[in-house]
Design a protein around this motif. Sequence first.
Motif, PDB file in Angstrom:
ATOM      1  N   ILE A 292       9.211   5.437   2.597  1.00 20.25           N
ATOM      2  CA  ILE A 292       8.717   4.496   1.589  1.00 20.25           C
ATOM      3  C   ILE A 292       9.106   3.091   2.044  1.00 20.25           C
ATOM      4  O   ILE A 292      10.285   2.741   2.069  1.00 20.25           O
ATOM      5  N   ALA A 293       8.103   2.299   2.427  1.00 19.24           N
ATOM      6  CA  ALA A 293       8.335   0.932   2.894  1.00 19.24           C
ATOM      7  C   ALA A 293       8.302  -0.021   1.701  1.00 19.24           C
ATOM      8  O   ALA A 293       7.365   0.012   0.905  1.00 19.24           O
ATOM      9  N   VAL A 294       9.320  -0.885   1.584  1.00 21.28           N
ATOM     10  CA  VAL A 294       9.465  -1.762   0.415  1.00 21.28           C
ATOM     11  C   VAL A 294       9.431  -3.226   0.830  1.00 21.28           C
ATOM     12  O   VAL A 294      10.227  -3.671   1.667  1.00 21.28           O
ATOM     13  N   ALA A 295       8.527  -3.976   0.238  1.00 20.10           N
ATOM     14  CA  ALA A 295       8.433  -5.423   0.428  1.00 20.10           C
ATOM     15  C   ALA A 295       9.166  -6.124  -0.711  1.00 20.10           C
ATOM     16  O   ALA A 295       9.512  -5.511  -1.729  1.00 20.10           O
ATOM     17  N   ALA A 296       9.380  -7.429  -0.546  1.00 19.43           N
ATOM     18  CA  ALA A 296      10.113  -8.208  -1.546  1.00 19.43           C
ATOM     19  C   ALA A 296       9.179  -9.138  -2.303  1.00 19.43           C
ATOM     20  O   ALA A 296       8.272  -9.746  -1.721  1.00 19.43           O
ATOM     21  N   LEU A 297       9.423  -9.244  -3.605  1.00 23.34           N
ATOM     22  CA  LEU A 297       8.694 -10.176  -4.454  1.00 23.34           C
ATOM     23  C   LEU A 297       9.607 -11.324  -4.871  1.00 23.34           C
ATOM     24  O   LEU A 297      10.834 -11.173  -4.952  1.00 23.34           O
ATOM     25  N   ASP A 298       8.976 -12.447  -5.150  1.00 24.72           N
ATOM     26  CA  ASP A 298       9.646 -13.575  -5.790  1.00 24.72           C
ATOM     27  C   ASP A 298       8.902 -13.799  -7.097  1.00 24.72           C
ATOM     28  O   ASP A 298       7.845 -14.423  -7.126  1.00 24.72           O
ATOM     29  N   GLY A 299       9.413 -13.212  -8.167  1.00 21.10           N
ATOM     30  CA  GLY A 299       8.658 -13.162  -9.412  1.00 21.10           C
ATOM     31  C   GLY A 299       7.524 -12.165  -9.264  1.00 21.10           C
ATOM     32  O   GLY A 299       7.758 -11.015  -8.899  1.00 21.10           O
ATOM     33  N   ASP A 300       6.308 -12.597  -9.512  1.00 16.96           N
ATOM     34  CA  ASP A 300       5.154 -11.716  -9.379  1.00 16.96           C
ATOM     35  C   ASP A 300       4.424 -11.890  -8.056  1.00 16.96           C
ATOM     36  O   ASP A 300       3.402 -11.237  -7.817  1.00 16.96           O
ATOM     37  N   ASP A 301       4.925 -12.752  -7.192  1.00 15.87           N
ATOM     38  CA  ASP A 301       4.274 -13.030  -5.914  1.00 15.87           C
ATOM     39  C   ASP A 301       5.131 -12.537  -4.756  1.00 15.87           C
ATOM     40  O   ASP A 301       6.345 -12.356  -4.880  1.00 15.87           O
ATOM     41  N   ARG A 302       4.485 -12.346  -3.619  1.00 14.30           N
ATOM     42  CA  ARG A 302       5.228 -11.951  -2.420  1.00 14.30           C
ATOM     43  C   ARG A 302       6.232 -13.037  -2.062  1.00 14.30           C
ATOM     44  O   ARG A 302       5.907 -14.220  -2.040  1.00 14.30           O
ATOM     45  N   ALA A 303       7.474 -12.621  -1.784  1.00 11.56           N
ATOM     46  CA  ALA A 303       8.464 -13.572  -1.291  1.00 11.56           C
ATOM     47  C   ALA A 303       7.983 -14.124   0.051  1.00 11.56           C
ATOM     48  O   ALA A 303       7.431 -13.390   0.873  1.00 11.56           O
ATOM     49  N   TRP A 304       8.215 -15.397   0.291  1.00  7.42           N
ATOM     50  CA  TRP A 304       7.653 -16.054   1.474  1.00  7.42           C
ATOM     51  C   TRP A 304       8.045 -15.364   2.762  1.00  7.42           C
ATOM     52  O   TRP A 304       7.293 -15.358   3.743  1.00  7.42           O
ATOM     53  N   PHE A 305       9.236 -14.753   2.793  1.00  6.36           N
ATOM     54  CA  PHE A 305       9.746 -14.145   4.014  1.00  6.36           C
ATOM     55  C   PHE A 305       9.300 -12.705   4.198  1.00  6.36           C
ATOM     56  O   PHE A 305       9.440 -12.131   5.276  1.00  6.36           O
ATOM     57  N   SER A 306       8.797 -12.070   3.155  1.00  7.71           N
ATOM     58  CA  SER A 306       8.572 -10.628   3.185  1.00  7.71           C
ATOM     59  C   SER A 306       7.400 -10.240   4.073  1.00  7.71           C
ATOM     60  O   SER A 306       6.324 -10.842   4.039  1.00  7.71           O
ATOM     61  N   SER A 307       7.588  -9.196   4.866  1.00 10.67           N
ATOM     62  CA  SER A 307       6.477  -8.607   5.600  1.00 10.67           C
ATOM     63  C   SER A 307       5.563  -7.870   4.623  1.00 10.67           C
ATOM     64  O   SER A 307       5.943  -7.584   3.483  1.00 10.67           O
ATOM     65  N   TYR A 308       4.374  -7.552   5.078  1.00  3.84           N
ATOM     66  CA  TYR A 308       3.355  -6.955   4.213  1.00  3.84           C
ATOM     67  C   TYR A 308       2.385  -6.183   5.098  1.00  3.84           C
ATOM     68  O   TYR A 308       2.473  -6.242   6.330  1.00  3.84           O
ATOM     69  N   GLY A 309       1.455  -5.453   4.502  1.00  3.35           N
ATOM     70  CA  GLY A 309       0.436  -4.781   5.299  1.00  3.35           C
ATOM     71  C   GLY A 309       0.039  -3.441   4.719  1.00  3.35           C
ATOM     72  O   GLY A 309       0.583  -2.988   3.702  1.00  3.35           O
ATOM     73  N   TRP A 310      -0.893  -2.795   5.398  1.00  3.27           N
ATOM     74  CA  TRP A 310      -1.419  -1.503   4.947  1.00  3.27           C
ATOM     75  C   TRP A 310      -0.335  -0.445   4.859  1.00  3.27           C
ATOM     76  O   TRP A 310      -0.456   0.532   4.114  1.00  3.27           O
ATOM     77  N   TRP A 311       0.748  -0.618   5.605  1.00  4.94           N
ATOM     78  CA  TRP A 311       1.804   0.386   5.726  1.00  4.94           C
ATOM     79  C   TRP A 311       2.893   0.235   4.661  1.00  4.94           C
ATOM     80  O   TRP A 311       3.813   1.059   4.605  1.00  4.94           O
ATOM     81  N   VAL A 312       2.806  -0.794   3.817  1.00  7.90           N
ATOM     82  CA  VAL A 312       3.817  -1.019   2.774  1.00  7.90           C
ATOM     83  C   VAL A 312       3.455  -0.207   1.530  1.00  7.90           C
ATOM     84  O   VAL A 312       2.306  -0.201   1.091  1.00  7.90           O
ATOM     85  N   ASP A 313       4.439   0.481   0.962  1.00 11.22           N
ATOM     86  CA  ASP A 313       4.196   1.393  -0.159  1.00 11.22           C
ATOM     87  C   ASP A 313       4.592   0.834  -1.513  1.00 11.22           C
ATOM     88  O   ASP A 313       4.032   1.219  -2.542  1.00 11.22           O
ATOM     89  N   ALA A 314       5.580  -0.060  -1.544  1.00 12.50           N
ATOM     90  CA  ALA A 314       6.103  -0.538  -2.824  1.00 12.50           C
ATOM     91  C   ALA A 314       6.670  -1.930  -2.655  1.00 12.50           C
ATOM     92  O   ALA A 314       6.986  -2.378  -1.544  1.00 12.50           O
ATOM     93  N   CYS A 315       6.832  -2.622  -3.755  1.00 17.93           N
ATOM     94  CA  CYS A 315       7.434  -3.951  -3.743  1.00 17.93           C
ATOM     95  C   CYS A 315       8.219  -4.133  -5.032  1.00 17.93           C
ATOM     96  O   CYS A 315       7.910  -3.544  -6.064  1.00 17.93           O
ATOM     97  N   THR A 316       9.232  -4.953  -4.956  1.00 15.29           N
ATOM     98  CA  THR A 316      10.029  -5.280  -6.135  1.00 15.29           C
ATOM     99  C   THR A 316      10.760  -6.582  -5.868  1.00 15.29           C
ATOM    100  O   THR A 316      10.712  -7.121  -4.757  1.00 15.29           O
ATOM    101  N   GLN A 317      11.449  -7.081  -6.886  1.00 14.86           N
ATOM    102  CA  GLN A 317      12.141  -8.361  -6.752  1.00 14.86           C
ATOM    103  C   GLN A 317      13.139  -8.312  -5.592  1.00 14.86           C
ATOM    104  O   GLN A 317      13.961  -7.399  -5.501  1.00 14.86           O
ATOM    105  N   GLY A 318      13.061  -9.315  -4.716  1.00 12.45           N
ATOM    106  CA  GLY A 318      13.974  -9.379  -3.585  1.00 12.45           C
ATOM    107  C   GLY A 318      14.573 -10.754  -3.382  1.00 12.45           C
ATOM    108  O   GLY A 318      15.185 -11.010  -2.347  1.00 12.45           O
TER     109      GLY A 318
END
Length: 399
Positions: A292-318
């Motif tokens: 399970i690949a997890v990205a980071a959010l800043d509020g409701d948006d992607r955190a500027w530093f967070s990686s992303y892509g088709w392979w990401v499964d979940a995101c939450t506050q980071g």
Amino acid sequence: MFDQEARLDRLLARHRDVSVVASEHGGPTLIRRDQLLVSDHDLPVVADMVRRWSDSSEDHVTLTRIRLRGPARVDVCELAAQLSGDGGHRRLAVAPNHLVHGQPLWWCGPADLPRPAAPMDAPRAAAAAAPVTIAVLDTGLSAHPWYESYDWYREQREEVIELLDADLDYELDAQAGHGTFIAGVLLQRAPAARIRAKRVIGGDGVGDELGMIRALNWFTRWGRADIVNLSIGCHTYDDRPSPLVARAVAALASAGRGQDGEPRRARTILVACAGNAASDRPFWPAALKTVIAVAALDGDDRAWFSSYGWWVDACTQGVGLTSCFVRFDGPRPRINGLDPDRFSGYATWSGTSFAAPAVAGAIAGLAAAEGLSAAAAADQVLDPAAGPTLPDLGVHVRT
């Protein structure tokens, strides 16, 4: 903090056996120079093919590290590609020994530096319907009031103690406290969980695939981990997963025995950070299908530093998470009455490194509270009906 060339220079000065290589798609990656990892199954063939360059070999469980002679000036990545075979299908399980990092701004170090925080009340564990054990492969654990009296910590305390200033410069190493902070993120969401740690990266946030594979193999043999948190990873020279890492992850996800020696009834769940490279370049092992690949959010948006892509499964506050941390007083002077490098056991920090345990902790907390297997709890936490699915970020998990 954002001078990447300076970060890289410091890393190369500290790890003199490391080389920078460019991937097939132009992105950089780091490897241990003149080291080749080979599965035991393929070792006889590979050993014969590299005999003229080989200097020595070291056997490990399921794999061997072959050291090549430096004067031969062998391009390890090119050699691995040739041994594996042309095209998409790999004939042999062989790979360079990539460096892995706790997640990072780019080369090493988290998305920002930890900042001292005020003390927090320890999470209180309610009665659990089922025991849950979380494996953490990271920098280790420092003693902390949140858990130092627990039997699971006392059993491993001396083995996993964090090294805070390995280079003896009187400053806290870039990722010292990383494992302790992650443990606190987990316990805030699953207070009744037992944590079993393995130290696989140093306080500078750097380790390698061999160390990660050895730890994964250890947990497979141990057989008691319901959930595994991997806030570490790397990019690879060909942007494909190391076949050695993929095998170790698959073995841990599908095998193992319970504490009574009986076969597991459900698979082990692996959760990993998506990386802080701010790109869609696959980050391993997070990008593996069994993780399970997890990205980071800043509020409701992607955190500027967070990686992303088709392979990401979940995101939450980071961004701006607060958790338990180490005790350390560095040399920097006070600024406006505040000491920026005096830590009294608590910190605020940002990164996908900390979004991952937030999701792992949510799974563990649900499994413990409702007596579910980790797999069943993961299905509920990542159910698209439970939260919105964001493009290239997966299901938004509210923890």
